[in-house]
Scaffold this motif. Structure first.
Motif, PDB file in Angstrom:
ATOM      1  N   CYS A 132      27.380   8.606 -27.147  1.00  0.00           N
ATOM      2  CA  CYS A 132      27.410   9.916 -27.799  1.00  0.00           C
ATOM      3  C   CYS A 132      27.049  11.012 -26.795  1.00  0.00           C
ATOM      4  N   CYS A 149      23.579  12.777 -28.397  1.00  0.00           N
ATOM      5  CA  CYS A 149      22.272  12.115 -28.506  1.00  0.00           C
ATOM      6  C   CYS A 149      22.152  10.875 -27.629  1.00  0.00           C
ATOM      7  N   CYS A 167      29.444   9.498 -34.184  1.00  0.00           N
ATOM      8  CA  CYS A 167      28.149   8.890 -33.901  1.00  0.00           C
ATOM      9  C   CYS A 167      27.350   8.710 -35.198  1.00  0.00           C
ATOM     10  N   GLU A 172      24.239   8.198 -35.475  1.00  0.00           N
ATOM     11  CA  GLU A 172      22.871   8.712 -35.326  1.00  0.00           C
ATOM     12  C   GLU A 172      22.824  10.217 -35.571  1.00  0.00           C
ATOM     13  N   CYS A 173      23.781  10.960 -35.008  1.00  0.00           N
ATOM     14  CA  CYS A 173      23.726  12.433 -35.113  1.00  0.00           C
ATOM     15  C   CYS A 173      25.027  13.030 -35.653  1.00  0.00           C
TER      16      CYS A 173
END
Ligand SMILES: [Zn+2]
Lengths: 149, 392
Positions: free
Chosen positions: A33, A36, A47, A49-50
């Motif tokens: 990513c 992040c 992504c 996560e973010c």
């Protein structure tokens, strides 16, 4: 039966394109990513996560340890019949991806935790795959895939 | 509204099965309609009065069911596809639909004609990987797995098994124990494909290891058959059979459910979450059930589910799965019909129908005495899971 009759990857121009292009150049590339730095493998569009959609491809290590594996005594595709018994290993590489490839040594010797190094072999024009070699069999890392096999 | 896996006042009121065979001239559609009609008959309802349909993991259409069963007024339908976790997840959905008042007589059919329709997974059929590449499969399969000859479930799950045995030091003899106990259950079930074939330790050990670590007898049957259930409110059934209540249940999914071979944690299973929610909400432990029908596409997969259900700890299933516990007459009988390993592979809907028979006291020679509570699990694709608690 020649190896070129193996099932070819179906996505050489889309999401997986940088991965397969990397293999032809002796590199294992995985997604990271841009926002992040999370490593994504297998590749995807966003992504988790973010939720950034800007994803880079970074070179992973060509050396890793066997996370898990299998040994096939039956072939479920005709191209593999004369390769039996066939070892397939999932290898944990830095920066944090698990990469499936075939095992280059005797399948009876495969062990979880074993160190292996990637070699690359061509199966068709423009298509290369990974062969994980145990350290006692591996040659100095080739930069280009070999064309025989 | 708080989340719960508990279900109130909903029952399985009808069950139906076809014969379980290897080779039939009946079409997949005809098999599904045969079991659906049998389930309606068992529930004492007219097929035309079905008003809900949850198609549990088969490719027949809503139109197929409406036209063949003459359904007058279908008010709800859904079609779930999470492999062998589908039947239990579908019944849980059907129960919630009934509880919510969206439908009152919900048919949940499963069918798999592995032999006659040419959809075997373990055949090594030459066209297998090319055919699958054309279907809706995760892109991980054709790109990361097929090029390395990794095509079928016995290969996928072997990555889980080999990691598990290396990581935990668990004894692989657990797989043999499941195979032999399950076969003993089948040997007392007239509907089991292997009813007349016993399995000894010597036969098991002499059988080929198709894919490490799976011997031939660690791998489920592939058969032609269908099974179906009717889900209704417990207050309204018109049935001569005893009520079997759906106490609750849930589905669950692992992280990275798109791959077994390229994921971070190959031991991750959806059942872990589904079981945790279900047993917490119902205020019970798995070992408080009187028996369990555990999805056994592979002996190994049954072992892992025993652990994730909380019957024992990680790496302890081989010790748990001794015949005196899980075999016929054992203290916690598992797969009393013979399972997918030795009865038939109807995507696990045959686990559901067996659990209902047990709780009605209709399980014949395999009847568990005083069965009050039964567990049924499902497992599919890359470790999707489901679990359901039934009681009488
Ligand atoms: Zn990110």
């Amino acid at each position: 039966m020649p190896e070129s009759t193996r099932p070819a990857p179906t996505d050489k121009s889309g999401l997986y394109a940088p991965y397969f292009e990397g293999l032809t150049q002796g590199q294992i590339k995985v997604q990271q990513c841009a926002n992040c730095s999370a490593v994504l493998w297998p590749p995807q569009d966003m992504c988790p996560e973010c939720y950034a959609t800007s994803l880079d491809w970074v070179e992973a290590s060509n050396e890793g340890t066997i996370y898990t594996y299998s040994v096939y005594n039956r072939a479920f595709h005709p191209a593999f019949k004369e390769l039996l018994p066939y070892g397939a290993v999932s290898v944990r590489v830095s920066p944090g991806a698990t990469i499936l490839g075939e095992y280059g040594g005797d399948p009876a010797d495969i062990e979880v935790g074993q160190t292996v190094r990637a070699e690359f072999f061509q199966t068709a024009p423009g298509v290369a795959l990974i062969r994980w070699m145990p350290s006692d069999l591996s040659t100095p890392a080739p930069n280009q895939p070999t064309t025989k096999e | 509204m708080s989340l719960t896996t508990a279900v109130e006042n909903v029952a399985i009121t009808g069950i139906g099965e076809t014969e379980f065979v290897r080779g039939t001239d009946k079409s997949t559609r005809r098999l599904a309609m045969q079991s659906s009609l049998a389930a309606c008959r068992d529930a004492g309802i007219e097929p035309s009065s079905i008003d809900g349909l949850v198609i549990a993991g088969n490719d027949l259409s809503i139109e197929d069911y409406i036209t063949h069963l003459g359904i007058d007024d279908l008010r709800f339908h859904a079609s779930l596809h999470i492999g062998g976790a589908t039947p239990v997840a579908s019944i849980i959905l059907a129960a919630r639909v009934v509880q919510a008042g969206m439908a009152s007589r919900v048919l949940v059919p499963s069918v798999w004609a592995a032999i006659s329709a040419g959809t075997r997974l373990g055949s090594g059929a030459a066209e297998l990987s090319t055919r699958w590449a054309d279907e809706l499969v995760p892109t991980t399969k054709p790109n990361l797995e097929y090029p390395y000859g990794t095509v079928v479930p016995m290969q996928w799950y072997s990555f889980h098994a080999n990691r598990y045995f290396a990581q935990t030091g668990a004894d692989p003899i657990g797989m043999e124990r499941v195979a032999l106990s399950t076969r003993k259950h089948a040997n007392q079930n007239p509907k089991a494909y292997f009813r007349d074939r016993t399995l000894s330790s010597e036969q098991y050990r002499a059988s080929e290891i198709l894919v490490k670590p799976f011997h031939l007898f660690d791998i489920s049957l592939e058969t032609d058959g269908s099974a179906a259930v009717i889900v209704q409110a417990a207050s309204r059934p018109n049935t001569t059979n005893g009520l079997v209540y759906i106490a609750g249940g849930a589905e669950g999914h692992p992280a990275q459910p798109d791959t077994m071979t390229s994921r971070t944690n190959v031991l991750d299973m959806g059942l872990t979450k589904a079981a945790k929610h279900t047993f917490a909400d119902l205020g019970m432990r798995a070992d408080q059930a009187d028996f369990a029908e555990i999805y056994d596409c592979f002996t190994f997969v049954a072992l892992r589910q025993m652990e994730e259900l909380g019957l024992c700890g990680l790496g302890e299933a081989p010790d748990f799965a001794v015949e005196s516990r899980i075999g016929p007459g054992g203290s916690f009988p598992v797969n009393t019909h013979g399972g997918l390993l030795s009865q038939a592979h109807v995507l696990g809907m045959n686990h559901v129908t067996e659990a209902v028979k047990q709780l009605r006291g209709q399980a014949g020679a395999g009847q568990v005495p005083d069965a009050r509570i039964g567990l049924v699990t499902g497992y599919g694709d890359f470790s999707n899971g489901s679990v359901m608690v039934l009681r009488n």
